[in-house]
Write a protein that holds these residues in place. Structure first.
Motif, PDB file in Angstrom:
ATOM      1  N   GLY A  40       0.802  -1.217   0.000  1.00 39.56           N
ATOM      2  CA  GLY A  40       0.000   0.000   0.000  1.00 39.56           C
ATOM      3  C   GLY A  40       0.834   1.266   0.000  1.00 39.56           C
ATOM      4  O   GLY A  40       0.559   2.213  -0.741  1.00 39.56           O
ATOM      5  N   LEU A  41       1.883   1.296   0.816  1.00 41.35           N
ATOM      6  CA  LEU A  41       2.727   2.482   0.908  1.00 41.35           C
ATOM      7  C   LEU A  41       3.572   2.704  -0.345  1.00 41.35           C
ATOM      8  O   LEU A  41       3.956   3.834  -0.648  1.00 41.35           O
ATOM      9  N   LEU A  42       3.862   1.627  -1.056  1.00 43.29           N
ATOM     10  CA  LEU A  42       4.694   1.727  -2.263  1.00 43.29           C
ATOM     11  C   LEU A  42       3.855   1.694  -3.541  1.00 43.29           C
ATOM     12  O   LEU A  42       4.390   1.491  -4.630  1.00 43.29           O
ATOM     13  N   ILE A  46       5.035   1.142  -7.463  1.00 44.92           N
ATOM     14  CA  ILE A  46       4.660  -0.092  -8.154  1.00 44.92           C
ATOM     15  C   ILE A  46       3.887   0.230  -9.419  1.00 44.92           C
ATOM     16  O   ILE A  46       4.082  -0.411 -10.466  1.00 44.92           O
ATOM     17  N   ALA A  47       3.024   1.230  -9.364  1.00 44.18           N
ATOM     18  CA  ALA A  47       2.263   1.641 -10.546  1.00 44.18           C
ATOM     19  C   ALA A  47       3.194   2.059 -11.672  1.00 44.18           C
ATOM     20  O   ALA A  47       2.974   1.711 -12.842  1.00 44.18           O
ATOM     21  N   THR A  52       2.793   0.907 -16.609  1.00 44.99           N
ATOM     22  CA  THR A  52       3.146   2.073 -17.418  1.00 44.99           C
ATOM     23  C   THR A  52       2.312   2.156 -18.690  1.00 44.99           C
ATOM     24  O   THR A  52       2.111   3.247 -19.223  1.00 44.99           O
ATOM     25  N   ALA A  53       1.813   1.026 -19.196  1.00 45.13           N
ATOM     26  CA  ALA A  53       0.999   1.056 -20.414  1.00 45.13           C
ATOM     27  C   ALA A  53      -0.271   1.860 -20.194  1.00 45.13           C
ATOM     28  O   ALA A  53      -0.764   2.538 -21.099  1.00 45.13           O
ATOM     29  N   ALA A  54      -0.803   1.804 -18.954  1.00 46.35           N
ATOM     30  CA  ALA A  54      -2.038   2.526 -18.656  1.00 46.35           C
ATOM     31  C   ALA A  54      -1.802   4.027 -18.545  1.00 46.35           C
ATOM     32  O   ALA A  54      -2.748   4.809 -18.567  1.00 46.35           O
ATOM     33  N   ALA A  60      -5.311   8.766 -13.341  1.00 47.94           N
ATOM     34  CA  ALA A  60      -4.929   7.856 -12.265  1.00 47.94           C
ATOM     35  C   ALA A  60      -4.968   6.394 -12.691  1.00 47.94           C
ATOM     36  O   ALA A  60      -4.995   5.503 -11.837  1.00 47.94           O
ATOM     37  N   GLY A  61      -4.956   6.125 -13.999  1.00 47.54           N
ATOM     38  CA  GLY A  61      -5.052   4.750 -14.491  1.00 47.54           C
ATOM     39  C   GLY A  61      -4.070   3.778 -13.869  1.00 47.54           C
ATOM     40  O   GLY A  61      -4.476   2.734 -13.337  1.00 47.54           O
ATOM     41  N   PRO A  62      -2.763   4.054 -13.891  1.00 54.60           N
ATOM     42  CA  PRO A  62      -1.794   3.110 -13.310  1.00 54.60           C
ATOM     43  C   PRO A  62      -2.024   2.858 -11.826  1.00 54.60           C
ATOM     44  O   PRO A  62      -1.933   1.717 -11.362  1.00 54.60           O
ATOM     45  N   LEU A  63      -2.326   3.922 -11.080  1.00 61.12           N
ATOM     46  CA  LEU A  63      -2.523   3.749  -9.647  1.00 61.12           C
ATOM     47  C   LEU A  63      -3.786   2.939  -9.355  1.00 61.12           C
ATOM     48  O   LEU A  63      -3.799   2.104  -8.440  1.00 61.12           O
ATOM     49  N   LEU A  64      -4.834   3.173 -10.132  1.00 61.98           N
ATOM     50  CA  LEU A  64      -6.064   2.401  -9.945  1.00 61.98           C
ATOM     51  C   LEU A  64      -5.837   0.920 -10.224  1.00 61.98           C
ATOM     52  O   LEU A  64      -6.349   0.049  -9.508  1.00 61.98           O
ATOM     53  N   LEU A  65      -5.066   0.626 -11.262  1.00 62.95           N
ATOM     54  CA  LEU A  65      -4.744  -0.772 -11.563  1.00 62.95           C
ATOM     55  C   LEU A  65      -3.888  -1.397 -10.465  1.00 62.95           C
ATOM     56  O   LEU A  65      -4.039  -2.580 -10.138  1.00 62.95           O
ATOM     57  N   THR A  66      -3.009  -0.600  -9.889  1.00 61.54           N
ATOM     58  CA  THR A  66      -2.178  -1.091  -8.792  1.00 61.54           C
ATOM     59  C   THR A  66      -3.027  -1.469  -7.593  1.00 61.54           C
ATOM     60  O   THR A  66      -2.835  -2.522  -6.972  1.00 61.54           O
TER      61      THR A  66
END
Length: 230
Positions: A40-42, A46-47, A52-54, A60-66
């Motif tokens: 969660g903190l990272l 991680i996103a 990166t494709a998102a 906020a696409g990458p973060l939402l997928l994370t």
């Protein structure tokens, strides 16, 4: 059944046996919540490495997928609780706890070694999702298994106290994960963490599980389970 449970403390589980049981059970929640708070903190790092494709879609696409990947672990928990719980009823609490901590440690450590999206493309997030599913599966089995292990080892007048150690591991793991990331970020900087330092906490979580394995192997099976199988 009531008379059997009442006689267990008299049957002679020693203080050393009960202490080993407490420590063995405590490790599971420490590893589980260390891993979850670390992820969660990272999440933003991680996103950037796995989704990166998102980022081409912006926002906020990458973060939402994370975080969706984070949620996969929770979806796998009921399945792990059911299947590892059945295994524990048939083979014993101790084998079930060894299974759950092994799977939890392996899946946590694997995250530290998965190449990022730039290296292997779509395979990277797929491997991450699988690792999170395995971790959640193991955590589901750990939850019920450790609770049963603690309460079945407890003297009749100390079951609440023994059961409370199950929750204690949550706070130890949460504080340990937060403290490690804070210390690393303070000592080495955000750039180091964003580059490859983020992998170290996951590796550390796997190491905690590795330490827990011999501790659980030395613990005895619960008197209640042994009594029921006689």
């Amino acid at each position: 059944m009531t008379s059997q449970l009442a006689s267990l403390p008299v049957a002679g589980p020693t203080g050393a046996q009960m202490r080993r049981a407490l420590v063995a059970a405590l490790f599971g929640n420490i590893v589980e919540w260390f891993d979850f708070v670390t992820y969660g903190l990272l999440a933003t790092i991680i996103a950037a490495h796995f989704f990166t494709a998102a980022s081409n879609s912006g926002g906020a696409g990458p973060l939402l997928l994370t975080f969706a990947t984070f949620g996969v672990g929770f979806l796998a928990r009921p399945v792990g609780g059911l299947l590892i719980g059945i295994f524990g009823d048939r083979r014993g609490r101790k084998p079930a706890l060894i299974l759950s901590i092994s799977l939890m440690g392996i899946s946590t450590a694997i995250v530290a070694f998965i190449p990022d999206y730039k290296s292997i493309g779509i395979v990277a997030p797929i491997l991450l999702v699988l690792a999170r599913m395995a971790q959640g599966f193991a955590a589901g089995g750990e939850w019920g298994g450790a609770a049963s292990f603690l309460v079945e080892w407890a003297p009749q007048h100390r079951r609440g106290l023994f059961g409370s150690f199950h929750i204690t591991g949550i706070f130890i793991g949460t504080v340990a994960g937060s403290a490690l990331i804070a210390a690393m970020t303070s000592a080495f900087g955000a750039g180091f963490m964003a580059d490859w330092g983020w992998r170290i906490p996951f590796l550390f979580g796997g190491l905690i599980a590795l330490i827990a394995l011999p501790i659980r192997a030395r613990a005895d099976e619960t008197p209640v389970f042994v009594e029921e199988k006689v």
